[in-house]
Design an enzyme around this catalytic site. Structure first.
Site, PDB file in Angstrom:
ATOM      1  N   GLY A   1      -6.574   2.870   0.483  1.00  0.00           N
ATOM      2  CA  GLY A   1      -5.661   3.287   1.545  1.00  0.00           C
ATOM      3  C   GLY A   1      -5.602   4.800   1.692  1.00  0.00           C
ATOM      4  O   GLY A   1      -5.668   5.538   0.703  1.00  0.00           O
TER       5      GLY A   1
ATOM      6  N   HIS B   1       2.622  -5.240  -1.191  1.00  0.00           N
ATOM      7  CA  HIS B   1       3.374  -5.198   0.063  1.00  0.00           C
ATOM      8  C   HIS B   1       2.360  -5.242   1.204  1.00  0.00           C
ATOM      9  O   HIS B   1       1.147  -5.341   0.952  1.00  0.00           O
ATOM     10  CB  HIS B   1       4.250  -3.941   0.110  1.00  0.00           C
ATOM     11  CG  HIS B   1       3.513  -2.681  -0.229  1.00  0.00           C
ATOM     12  ND1 HIS B   1       2.506  -2.171   0.550  1.00  0.00           N
ATOM     13  CD2 HIS B   1       3.611  -1.839  -1.301  1.00  0.00           C
ATOM     14  CE1 HIS B   1       2.032  -1.068   0.019  1.00  0.00           C
ATOM     15  NE2 HIS B   1       2.672  -0.840  -1.133  1.00  0.00           N
TER      16      HIS B   1
ATOM     17  N   SER C   1       5.243   1.511  -0.014  1.00  0.00           N
ATOM     18  CA  SER C   1       4.861   1.869  -1.383  1.00  0.00           C
ATOM     19  C   SER C   1       5.580   0.936  -2.343  1.00  0.00           C
ATOM     20  O   SER C   1       6.730   0.539  -2.099  1.00  0.00           O
ATOM     21  CB  SER C   1       5.281   3.310  -1.666  1.00  0.00           C
ATOM     22  OG  SER C   1       5.290   3.546  -3.054  1.00  0.00           O
TER      23      SER C   1
ATOM     24  N   HIS D   1      -0.885  -3.142   1.007  1.00  0.00           N
ATOM     25  CA  HIS D   1      -1.976  -3.753   0.233  1.00  0.00           C
ATOM     26  C   HIS D   1      -2.619  -4.891   1.024  1.00  0.00           C
ATOM     27  O   HIS D   1      -3.844  -5.043   1.055  1.00  0.00           O
ATOM     28  CB  HIS D   1      -1.445  -4.354  -1.082  1.00  0.00           C
ATOM     29  CG  HIS D   1      -0.832  -3.364  -2.024  1.00  0.00           C
ATOM     30  ND1 HIS D   1       0.502  -3.385  -2.347  1.00  0.00           N
ATOM     31  CD2 HIS D   1      -1.373  -2.349  -2.744  1.00  0.00           C
ATOM     32  CE1 HIS D   1       0.764  -2.423  -3.214  1.00  0.00           C
ATOM     33  NE2 HIS D   1      -0.346  -1.776  -3.476  1.00  0.00           N
TER      34      HIS D   1
END
Ligand code: AMP
Length: 280
Positions: free
Chosen positions: A149, A35, A187, A38
């Protein structure tokens, strides 16, 4: 141009040529179902390195819950398309389980104090499995820079510790959390939420940000209780933990220190376990 590799030997031999030319390698490890969270890591790597490698591998050893592993979304074709849209040269490394674990990996690592709380305490074996796979991937890719992240803030801290302990010359680059317009931290698990739970899920971030200013003038434990109550009062929400820790060592915070503390939460929303964190 996307170049897809499934075998360790193939990608590592190409990368050794790049390394010999003194070019930098940026690495973004993922479990796929990509998503924009990323993609933000990938974009940063593309800007800062000669070549970017994205790994896509759902690592079985870091799942303490078999159902979670089984239900984890696997969307390789779509992942490739998303990366193609960036119109850059990207190497994808997408091995199968046999390739990464030709034999069972029983290594138990000394994870340090950082792994004792929060995700470490609530997901037994999770960080040991994560250490196994990231260490293997670092050995295959040998990146100059690796991107992680802050969505998984504790993971990021443990990876920094691991890199030091294994004496690897890899720069670990933290990347900010990317959120949906309604505030929900992106997520791969969000796509498993029911319609109703997806509508309520942004309340996690809303409640965190609304209560954060209260830490200035109230005991930390009281504000934590308040946040827990507010979250548990939402339909289908069940809090696993709410924690306030010092950002640099993840030790429980007892007194307010502006900018140095972080608020973490793990909530089961229906069947889906979500985590989030903010600086306070
Ligand atoms: P995962 O595929 O969930 O293992 O995540 C791969 C990497 O992407 C990890 O370093 C994550 O912290 C990072 N990541 C996942 N979601 C987000 C997000 N919403 N914002 C920023 N980074 C993220």
């Amino acid at each position: 141009m996307i170049v897809l590799f499934n075998r360790k030997v193939e990608i590592s031999s190409i990368l050794s040529i790049i390394r010999n030319k003194k070019q930098s390698i940026g690495f973004v490890p993922t479990m796929g179902a990509l998503h924009q969270g990323h993609i933000s890591l990938v974009k940063k790597s593309l800007l800062e390195n000669n070549i970017t490698v994205v790994s896509i591998f759902v690592n079985p050893t870091q799942f303490n819950d078999k159902n979670d592993l089984q239900n984890y979304p696997r969307t390789l074709e779509n992942d490739i398309k998303l990366l193609q849209n960036l119109k850059k040269t990207i190497y994808i490394f997408a091995p199968d389980v046999q390739e990464m674990y030709p034999k069972e990996d029983n290594r138990i690592f000394e994870l340090g104090e950082l792994a004792n709380t929060m995700e470490g305490a609530h997901r037994p074996g999770h960080f040991n499995g994560m250490w196994q796979i990231v260490s293997k991937l670092f050995t295959v890719i040998q990146p100059t820079n690796a991107y992680f992240g802050e969505k998984d803030f504790q993971q990021l801290a443990i990876i920094k510790y691991m890199t030091q302990k294994e004496k690897r010359k890899i720069q670990i680059i933290p990347c900010e959390i990317v959120r949906e317009d309604d505030g929900l931290a992106m997520s791969s698990r969000n796509q498993r939420l029911t319609k109703e739970n997806r509508l309520n899920a942004p309340k996690i971030y809303e409640i965190l940000t609304k209560n954060a200013p209260l830490f200035k003038e109230n005991p930390i434990s009281e504000v934590i209780e308040q946040i827990k109550n507010e979250l548990n009062n939402i339909k289908n929400f069940s809090v696993e933990y709410v924690s306030v820790v010092q950002q640099d060592n993840l030790e429980a915070a007892t007194t307010y220190a502006p900018g140095k503390l972080r608020l973490f939460v793990a909530v089961n929303v229906g069947e889906v376990r979500l985590i989030d964190n903010i600086n306070i």
